[in-house]
Design a protein around this motif. Structure first.
Motif, PDB file in Angstrom:
ATOM      1  N   GLU A  43      58.421  60.379 -21.972  1.00 27.85           N
ATOM      2  CA  GLU A  43      59.639  59.830 -21.386  1.00 27.85           C
ATOM      3  C   GLU A  43      59.477  58.327 -21.216  1.00 27.85           C
ATOM      4  OE1 GLU A  43      62.220  61.685 -18.096  1.00 27.85           O
ATOM      5  OE2 GLU A  43      60.851  60.298 -17.051  1.00 27.85           O
ATOM      6  N   PHE A  44      60.559  57.602 -21.528  1.00 28.06           N
ATOM      7  CA  PHE A  44      60.566  56.148 -21.427  1.00 28.06           C
ATOM      8  C   PHE A  44      61.720  55.722 -20.537  1.00 28.06           C
ATOM      9  CE2 PHE A  44      58.732  57.428 -25.411  1.00 28.06           C
ATOM     10  CZ  PHE A  44      57.592  56.640 -25.522  1.00 28.06           C
ATOM     11  N   ASP A  45      61.431  54.965 -19.506  1.00 26.43           N
ATOM     12  CA  ASP A  45      62.458  54.421 -18.626  1.00 26.43           C
ATOM     13  C   ASP A  45      63.107  53.230 -19.337  1.00 26.43           C
ATOM     14  OD1 ASP A  45      62.968  52.107 -16.461  1.00 26.43           O
ATOM     15  OD2 ASP A  45      63.399  54.074 -15.573  1.00 26.43           O
ATOM     16  N   ALA A  46      64.427  53.240 -19.441  1.00 24.57           N
ATOM     17  CA  ALA A  46      65.136  52.192 -20.182  1.00 24.57           C
ATOM     18  C   ALA A  46      64.897  50.807 -19.586  1.00 24.57           C
ATOM     19  CB  ALA A  46      66.629  52.503 -20.230  1.00 24.57           C
ATOM     20  N   GLY A  47      64.857  50.699 -18.276  1.00 30.75           N
ATOM     21  CA  GLY A  47      64.617  49.403 -17.640  1.00 30.75           C
ATOM     22  C   GLY A  47      63.255  48.834 -18.007  1.00 30.75           C
ATOM     23  N   GLU A  48      62.251  49.688 -18.028  1.00 27.61           N
ATOM     24  CA  GLU A  48      60.910  49.228 -18.407  1.00 27.61           C
ATOM     25  C   GLU A  48      60.869  48.803 -19.871  1.00 27.61           C
ATOM     26  OE1 GLU A  48      57.960  52.135 -17.393  1.00 27.61           O
ATOM     27  OE2 GLU A  48      58.537  52.161 -15.286  1.00 27.61           O
ATOM     28  N   VAL A  49      61.573  49.539 -20.715  1.00 23.39           N
ATOM     29  CA  VAL A  49      61.603  49.187 -22.137  1.00 23.39           C
ATOM     30  C   VAL A  49      62.345  47.862 -22.334  1.00 23.39           C
ATOM     31  CG1 VAL A  49      62.375  49.911 -24.434  1.00 23.39           C
ATOM     32  CG2 VAL A  49      61.330  51.578 -22.887  1.00 23.39           C
ATOM     33  N   ARG A  50      63.421  47.654 -21.598  1.00 20.52           N
ATOM     34  CA  ARG A  50      64.144  46.372 -21.707  1.00 20.52           C
ATOM     35  C   ARG A  50      63.261  45.201 -21.239  1.00 20.52           C
ATOM     36  NH1 ARG A  50      68.401  49.555 -19.488  1.00 20.52           N
ATOM     37  NH2 ARG A  50      69.729  50.269 -21.179  1.00 20.52           N
ATOM     38  N   THR A  51      62.400  45.436 -20.255  1.00 22.72           N
ATOM     39  CA  THR A  51      61.447  44.401 -19.839  1.00 22.72           C
ATOM     40  C   THR A  51      60.489  44.087 -20.981  1.00 22.72           C
ATOM     41  OG1 THR A  51      61.608  45.020 -17.510  1.00 22.72           O
ATOM     42  CG2 THR A  51      59.619  43.829 -18.172  1.00 22.72           C
ATOM     43  N   LEU A  52      60.037  45.113 -21.695  1.00 15.46           N
ATOM     44  CA  LEU A  52      59.194  44.883 -22.873  1.00 15.46           C
ATOM     45  C   LEU A  52      59.947  44.064 -23.915  1.00 15.46           C
ATOM     46  CD1 LEU A  52      57.465  48.356 -23.447  1.00 15.46           C
ATOM     47  CD2 LEU A  52      56.473  46.300 -22.407  1.00 15.46           C
ATOM     48  N   PHE A  53      61.241  44.348 -24.090  1.00 14.20           N
ATOM     49  CA  PHE A  53      62.057  43.595 -25.044  1.00 14.20           C
ATOM     50  C   PHE A  53      62.083  42.117 -24.679  1.00 14.20           C
ATOM     51  CE2 PHE A  53      65.169  47.270 -26.264  1.00 14.20           C
ATOM     52  CZ  PHE A  53      64.151  47.922 -26.940  1.00 14.20           C
ATOM     53  N   ASP A  54      62.210  41.819 -23.371  1.00  9.81           N
ATOM     54  CA  ASP A  54      62.230  40.429 -22.927  1.00  9.81           C
ATOM     55  C   ASP A  54      60.912  39.728 -23.268  1.00  9.81           C
ATOM     56  OD1 ASP A  54      64.790  40.777 -21.899  1.00  9.81           O
ATOM     57  OD2 ASP A  54      64.085  41.095 -19.834  1.00  9.81           O
ATOM     58  N   GLN A  55      59.822  40.486 -23.203  1.00  9.34           N
ATOM     59  CA  GLN A  55      58.501  39.919 -23.490  1.00  9.34           C
ATOM     60  C   GLN A  55      58.237  39.807 -24.991  1.00  9.34           C
ATOM     61  OE1 GLN A  55      56.018  42.756 -21.472  1.00  9.34           O
ATOM     62  NE2 GLN A  55      56.643  42.069 -19.433  1.00  9.34           N
ATOM     63  N   ASP A  56      58.879  40.680 -25.774  1.00 12.04           N
ATOM     64  CA  ASP A  56      58.608  40.718 -27.214  1.00 12.04           C
ATOM     65  C   ASP A  56      59.892  41.074 -27.972  1.00 12.04           C
ATOM     66  OD1 ASP A  56      57.740  41.098 -29.807  1.00 12.04           O
ATOM     67  OD2 ASP A  56      56.219  42.590 -29.306  1.00 12.04           O
ATOM     68  N   PRO A  57      60.690  40.061 -28.330  1.00 18.61           N
ATOM     69  CA  PRO A  57      61.939  40.321 -29.046  1.00 18.61           C
ATOM     70  C   PRO A  57      61.744  41.035 -30.391  1.00 18.61           C
ATOM     71  CG  PRO A  57      61.938  38.090 -28.171  1.00 18.61           C
ATOM     72  CD  PRO A  57      60.555  38.641 -27.973  1.00 18.61           C
ATOM     73  N   THR A  58      60.565  40.901 -31.008  1.00 19.58           N
ATOM     74  CA  THR A  58      60.345  41.619 -32.269  1.00 19.58           C
ATOM     75  C   THR A  58      60.257  43.126 -32.033  1.00 19.58           C
ATOM     76  OG1 THR A  58      57.929  41.384 -32.236  1.00 19.58           O
ATOM     77  CG2 THR A  58      59.208  39.640 -33.343  1.00 19.58           C
ATOM     78  N   LEU A  59      59.780  43.537 -30.870  1.00 15.21           N
ATOM     79  CA  LEU A  59      59.785  44.959 -30.513  1.00 15.21           C
ATOM     80  C   LEU A  59      61.232  45.452 -30.399  1.00 15.21           C
ATOM     81  CD1 LEU A  59      58.572  47.668 -29.586  1.00 15.21           C
ATOM     82  CD2 LEU A  59      58.439  46.692 -27.276  1.00 15.21           C
ATOM     83  N   GLU A  60      62.069  44.659 -29.740  1.00 15.46           N
ATOM     84  CA  GLU A  60      63.480  45.042 -29.601  1.00 15.46           C
ATOM     85  C   GLU A  60      64.134  45.213 -30.966  1.00 15.46           C
ATOM     86  OE1 GLU A  60      67.591  43.659 -27.367  1.00 15.46           O
ATOM     87  OE2 GLU A  60      65.941  42.225 -27.508  1.00 15.46           O
TER      88      GLU A  60
END
Length: 150
Positions: free
Chosen positions: A100-117
């Protein structure tokens, strides 16, 4: 898109490791409701074992199963797009284990790494394109068989 496209395998090892850093293991009992259409989409899952039925409620007392998801499959994409509400319902057909992945935590990862997004969004888009084709075929077959009636 081949049905074999799996979210975690489609990502680079670096992106997969980043995403898995916020994963938690969960389970759902057979016949357990995972989410309902219209509910808040604030998470997603990658199925590890078991089977999940995706369904569309067509009338108050009738729903159509539009897909069966199994190990490696992405469950839930509505967290990625506004208005962040589920378009389908999901129920465990058998006992299910998942990441399970929390969307808020994943969006924080996106902010740190736009290539992941970008990578995750493209992969989810490819999965969605396939699911749309599959869902359309299921609904056409259902209505052809039942003449659009209950």
């Amino acid at each position: 898109m081949p049905t074999a496209l799996r979210l975690l395998h489609a990502l680079s090892p670096e992106h997969r490791d980043r995403l898995m850093s916020v994963a938690r293991e969960v389970s759902f009992p057979a016949d357990g409701q995972i989410f309902e259409a219209g509910g808040t989409a604030d998470r997603f899952w990658v199925v590890r074992s078991g089977t999940v039925s995706l369904y569309q409620q067509v009338i108050a007392d009738r729903r159509i199963t539009v897909a069966q998801l199994g190990p490696g499959d992405l469950l839930g994409w509505s967290w990625l797009f506004r208005p962040h509400t589920w378009d389908f319902g999901a129920e465990a057909f058998s006992p299910v284990r998942a990441y399970e992945f929390d969307a808020g935590e994943v969006r924080t990862l996106f902010d740190q790494d736009p290539t992941l997004e970008l990578s995750l969004t493209r992969t989810v888009g490819a999965i969605l394109a396939h699911r749309l084709e599959t869902t359309r075929a299921v609904l056409i077959e259902h209505y052809a068989r039942h003449g659009g009636s209950r």
